[in-house]
Design an enzyme around this catalytic site. Structure first.
Site, PDB file in Angstrom:
ATOM      1  N   LYS A  65     -15.806  33.102 125.563  1.00  0.00           N
ATOM      2  CA  LYS A  65     -15.343  31.777 126.005  1.00  0.00           C
ATOM      3  C   LYS A  65     -14.509  32.019 126.827  1.00  0.00           C
ATOM      4  O   LYS A  65     -14.425  31.041 127.699  1.00  0.00           O
ATOM      5  CB  LYS A  65     -15.257  30.831 124.625  1.00  0.00           C
ATOM      6  CG  LYS A  65     -16.382  30.794 123.844  1.00  0.00           C
ATOM      7  CD  LYS A  65     -16.081  29.603 122.829  1.00  0.00           C
ATOM      8  CE  LYS A  65     -17.002  29.304 121.708  1.00  0.00           C
ATOM      9  NZ  LYS A  65     -16.575  28.332 120.821  1.00  0.00           N
ATOM     10  N   GLU A  77     -11.632  19.316 132.706  1.00  0.00           N
ATOM     11  CA  GLU A  77     -10.210  19.069 132.010  1.00  0.00           C
ATOM     12  C   GLU A  77     -10.170  19.495 130.739  1.00  0.00           C
ATOM     13  O   GLU A  77      -9.179  20.201 130.232  1.00  0.00           O
ATOM     14  CB  GLU A  77     -10.011  17.669 132.088  1.00  0.00           C
ATOM     15  CG  GLU A  77      -8.593  17.201 131.796  1.00  0.00           C
ATOM     16  CD  GLU A  77      -8.328  16.781 130.374  1.00  0.00           C
ATOM     17  OE1 GLU A  77      -9.437  16.421 129.671  1.00  0.00           O
ATOM     18  OE2 GLU A  77      -7.355  17.282 129.683  1.00  0.00           O
ATOM     19  N   ASN A  86     -17.460  26.586 126.605  1.00  0.00           N
ATOM     20  CA  ASN A  86     -18.600  26.826 125.597  1.00  0.00           C
ATOM     21  C   ASN A  86     -20.156  26.444 126.308  1.00  0.00           C
ATOM     22  O   ASN A  86     -21.213  26.711 125.862  1.00  0.00           O
ATOM     23  CB  ASN A  86     -18.382  26.464 124.422  1.00  0.00           C
ATOM     24  CG  ASN A  86     -18.710  24.853 124.131  1.00  0.00           C
ATOM     25  OD1 ASN A  86     -18.524  24.017 125.226  1.00  0.00           O
ATOM     26  ND2 ASN A  86     -19.039  24.251 123.030  1.00  0.00           N
ATOM     27  N   ASP A 102     -16.573  21.449 122.314  1.00  0.00           N
ATOM     28  CA  ASP A 102     -16.283  21.594 120.890  1.00  0.00           C
ATOM     29  C   ASP A 102     -15.248  20.622 120.367  1.00  0.00           C
ATOM     30  O   ASP A 102     -15.666  20.090 119.176  1.00  0.00           O
ATOM     31  CB  ASP A 102     -15.377  23.166 120.702  1.00  0.00           C
ATOM     32  CG  ASP A 102     -16.484  24.203 120.548  1.00  0.00           C
ATOM     33  OD1 ASP A 102     -17.382  24.176 120.208  1.00  0.00           O
ATOM     34  OD2 ASP A 102     -15.891  25.465 120.911  1.00  0.00           O
ATOM     35  N   ALA A 129      -5.494  28.928 113.513  1.00  0.00           N
ATOM     36  CA  ALA A 129      -4.967  29.000 114.750  1.00  0.00           C
ATOM     37  C   ALA A 129      -5.715  29.727 115.881  1.00  0.00           C
ATOM     38  O   ALA A 129      -5.194  30.233 116.824  1.00  0.00           O
ATOM     39  CB  ALA A 129      -3.411  29.460 114.716  1.00  0.00           C
ATOM     40  N   GLY A 240     -19.103  20.553 108.589  1.00  0.00           N
ATOM     41  CA  GLY A 240     -19.025  20.953 109.721  1.00  0.00           C
ATOM     42  C   GLY A 240     -20.473  20.773 110.491  1.00  0.00           C
ATOM     43  O   GLY A 240     -20.147  21.404 111.891  1.00  0.00           O
TER      44      GLY A 240
HETATM   45  P1  ATR Z   1     -11.787  31.103 115.831  1.00  0.00           P
HETATM   46  O1  ATR Z   1     -11.391  31.465 117.075  1.00  0.00           O
HETATM   47  O2  ATR Z   1     -13.309  30.997 115.787  1.00  0.00           O
HETATM   48  O3  ATR Z   1     -11.049  30.098 115.125  1.00  0.00           O
HETATM   49  P2  ATR Z   1     -10.425  33.431 114.728  1.00  0.00           P
HETATM   50  O4  ATR Z   1      -9.538  33.383 115.704  1.00  0.00           O
HETATM   51  O5  ATR Z   1     -10.460  34.480 114.155  1.00  0.00           O
HETATM   52  O6  ATR Z   1     -11.654  32.601 114.914  1.00  0.00           O
HETATM   53  O7  ATR Z   1      -9.445  32.591 113.502  1.00  0.00           O
HETATM   54  C1  ATR Z   1      -9.676  32.642 112.060  1.00  0.00           C
HETATM   55  C2  ATR Z   1      -8.732  31.621 111.486  1.00  0.00           C
HETATM   56  O8  ATR Z   1      -8.912  31.731 110.126  1.00  0.00           O
HETATM   57  C3  ATR Z   1      -7.298  32.333 112.021  1.00  0.00           C
HETATM   58  O9  ATR Z   1      -6.524  30.870 111.889  1.00  0.00           O
HETATM   59  C4  ATR Z   1      -7.097  33.047 110.661  1.00  0.00           C
HETATM   60  O10 ATR Z   1      -5.667  33.291 110.208  1.00  0.00           O
HETATM   61  P3  ATR Z   1      -4.717  34.534 110.986  1.00  0.00           P
HETATM   62  O11 ATR Z   1      -4.402  33.887 112.354  1.00  0.00           O
HETATM   63  O12 ATR Z   1      -3.743  34.675 110.027  1.00  0.00           O
HETATM   64  O13 ATR Z   1      -5.717  35.679 111.159  1.00  0.00           O
HETATM   65  C5  ATR Z   1      -7.824  32.382 109.655  1.00  0.00           C
HETATM   66  N1  ATR Z   1      -8.098  33.332 108.248  1.00  0.00           N
HETATM   67  C6  ATR Z   1      -9.064  34.347 108.303  1.00  0.00           C
HETATM   68  N2  ATR Z   1      -9.144  34.805 107.246  1.00  0.00           N
HETATM   69  C7  ATR Z   1      -8.066  34.138 106.433  1.00  0.00           C
HETATM   70  C8  ATR Z   1      -7.354  34.493 105.092  1.00  0.00           C
HETATM   71  N3  ATR Z   1      -7.935  35.540 104.449  1.00  0.00           N
HETATM   72  N4  ATR Z   1      -6.352  33.795 104.747  1.00  0.00           N
HETATM   73  C9  ATR Z   1      -5.756  32.905 105.697  1.00  0.00           C
HETATM   74  N5  ATR Z   1      -6.154  32.567 106.758  1.00  0.00           N
HETATM   75  C10 ATR Z   1      -7.220  33.336 107.158  1.00  0.00           C
END
Ligand code: ATR
Length: 277
Positions: A65, A77, A86, A102, A129, A240
């Site tokens: 992306k 924008e 996307n 999105d 995040a 979702g």
């Molecule tokens: P995307 O871009 O699709 O949102 P990503 O960057 O992998 O995917 O983000 C996945 C989110 O799930 C993140 O906020 C991640 O938290 P971290 O930044 O701490 O990695 C969260 N996440 C994934 N597994 C987790 C877990 N076991 N407990 C808490 N948060 C989790």
């Protein structure tokens, strides 16, 4: 014949073909929607020759992306603000346009299911995040959210994300997420937790007002453990799947010339497909 595709690495898991092929058939259009698995080292070349491959445009999924935004001659924008694209389309001059739908998909679905989500301007809690959280923050702020509480397991990622969005977003430490739900009007899970094969989101909803809305970006399963818990205590829930369906519509219109509708029939069709795979 007009052709579009979804580009990812891997791409086989993408649900986009199910949605776009349904619409192509429904509207009787002479078009095709294909899948292109493109390696990270080849993505730049691929995007620059999208037209030579015979495509009017494309959806782009992980991990491409950001590359899609970088390749665009005319990012809009939303794509610029979110830092990722996307949806791509070529204009008559061959210029590559990019959008990020999105945020649009999430907000359109939220507005349909919970039109008064911002009533009383109560704080919104967003968990996560990653790229999904970034798009959702953008959508919520554009729609007038006055205060967003952002919590993420890795606090530094939440801090970095919040910084780009100004004073309406404040970071809540991950350990404080349960108490921070007090007074919120909307809770959004933008993490991947609760998805089939992943652990459920560890969250205690006790402090969340009973009239708050709970939304999840995870659509497989359709009713995540978070949504089931929210429903059991009387909260309105937003799943979702609607986001996935609505984010697809703008691209389809660009490539095939018809603004497609997100209907209960499409929803049932895609939900059945998710259940079957
Ligand atoms: P995307 O871009 O699709 O949102 P990503 O960057 O992998 O995917 O983000 C996945 C989110 O799930 C993140 O906020 C991640 O938290 P971290 O930044 O701490 O990695 C969260 N996440 C994934 N597994 C987790 C877990 N076991 N407990 C808490 N948060 C989790």
């Amino acid at each position: 014949m007009k052709r579009a595709c979804v580009i990812g690495w891997p791409v086989a898991h993408s649900r986009s073909p199910v949605i776009h092929r349904y619409w192509l058939k429904l509207y009787g259009l002479d078009g095709a929607y294909e899948m292109e698995a493109v390696r990270p080292e080849e993505i730049e070349d691929f995007l620059h020759s999208l037209g030579q491959w015979g495509y009017k445009g494309a959806n782009v999924t992980l991990p491409h992306k950001e590359a899609a935004l970088a390749a665009a001659d005319r990012p809009d924008e939303a794509a610029t603000a979110i830092g990722a694209a996307n949806t791509l389309w070529l204009d008559a001059k061959g210029l590559l346009h990019a959008s990020n739908t999105d945020a649009y998909g999430f907000m359109t679905h939220l507005a349909a299911e919970a039109p008064d989500w911002n009533k009383g301007s109560r704080p919104v809690m967003v968990l996560g995040a990653g790229g999904a959280a970034r798009a959702i923050l953008h959508g919520l702020l554009e729609a007038g959210a006055s205060k967003i509480l952002l919590a993420n397991r890795t606090g530094g990622r939440a801090e970095a994300l919040a910084q780009g969005f100004g004073s309406r977003v404040s970071v809540v430490p991950w350990e404080d997420r349960n108490r921070a739900l007090a007074g919120c009007g909307l809770l959004v899970n933008a993490t991947s937790l609760g998805m089939t094969g992943k652990p459920p989101l560890d969250l205690d909803l006790s402090a969340l007002p009973k009239d708050a809305t709970v939304a999840d970006i995870v659509y497989s399963p359709l009713e995540t453990p978070l949504l089931a818990a929210a429903k059991a205590r009387g909260n309105r829930i937003v799943d979702g799947l609607g986001t996935l369906l609505h984010q697809a519509a703008p691209g389809f219109e660009r490539w095939f010339g018809v603004r497609p509708e997100v209907t209960p029939e499409l929803r049932a069709y895609v939900a059945a497909h998710l259940g079957a795979s």
